[in-house]
Write a protein that holds these residues in place. Structure first.
Motif, PDB file in Angstrom:
ATOM      1  N   UNK A   1       6.497  16.970 -53.001  1.00  0.00           N
ATOM      2  CA  UNK A   1       7.262  17.366 -51.823  1.00  0.00           C
ATOM      3  C   UNK A   1       6.723  18.672 -51.262  1.00  0.00           C
ATOM      4  N   UNK A   2       6.494  19.650 -52.125  1.00  0.00           N
ATOM      5  CA  UNK A   2       5.983  20.948 -51.674  1.00  0.00           C
ATOM      6  C   UNK A   2       4.668  20.757 -50.924  1.00  0.00           C
ATOM      7  N   UNK A   3       3.776  19.948 -51.472  1.00  0.00           N
ATOM      8  CA  UNK A   3       2.466  19.760 -50.860  1.00  0.00           C
ATOM      9  C   UNK A   3       2.539  18.929 -49.581  1.00  0.00           C
ATOM     10  N   UNK A   4       3.358  17.890 -49.569  1.00  0.00           N
ATOM     11  CA  UNK A   4       3.489  17.056 -48.374  1.00  0.00           C
ATOM     12  C   UNK A   4       4.117  17.838 -47.231  1.00  0.00           C
ATOM     13  N   UNK A   5       5.175  18.570 -47.515  1.00  0.00           N
ATOM     14  CA  UNK A   5       5.805  19.388 -46.475  1.00  0.00           C
ATOM     15  C   UNK A   5       4.807  20.429 -45.972  1.00  0.00           C
TER      16      UNK A   5
END
Length: 127
Positions: free
Chosen positions: A24-28
């Motif tokens: 999630x951190x990387x996709x966002x």
């Protein structure tokens, strides 16, 4: 009921699980630059499997953090982008990412020191 993530039955725990997930951190983070197609996201988030990318994107759309836009073209084109909620989330995640990159050397040094001390302790106890 007032949300309390320290209460095991509070739904905020699920949300913290979602937003604290590495994918999630990387996709966002990559979507902070604007909408991207599935394959573009996968290329920018090195190491994520297609299955995990699919699951994470679906969960983020369900949570209202991402919007999925399908264009009626052949072949079909689908893009993902941050919603207003997602853009609000991107700010604190960017701070966490910056902290991680700025402090990785110190964390690595702490890990090495811990592992050395642990190895000495194990050698002394005969393990």
């Amino acid at each position: 009921m007032i949300p309390d993530p320290y209460d095991r039955d509070c739904p905020t725990r699920q949300l913290l699980d979602r937003i604290g997930d590495q994918w999630t951190v990387l996709i966002v983070g990559v979507l902070g630059g604007g909408p991207l197609r599935f394959t573009e996201i996968g290329k920018r988030v090195s190491g994520i499997s297609q299955k995990m990318l699919t699951q994470t994107l679906r969960a983020l759309v369900r949570d209202g953090i991402l919007a999925r836009r399908m264009y009626p073209e052949i072949p079909p084109r689908v893009e993902y982008e941050l919603t207003d909620l997602g853009r609000d989330l991107a700010e604190p995640l960017a701070v966490l990412t910056k902290w991680a990159t700025q402090h990785m050397d110190r964390v690595a040094a702490a890990r090495e020191a811990y592992d050395r001390a642990d190895a000495v302790k194990a050698a002394r106890s005969g393990k």
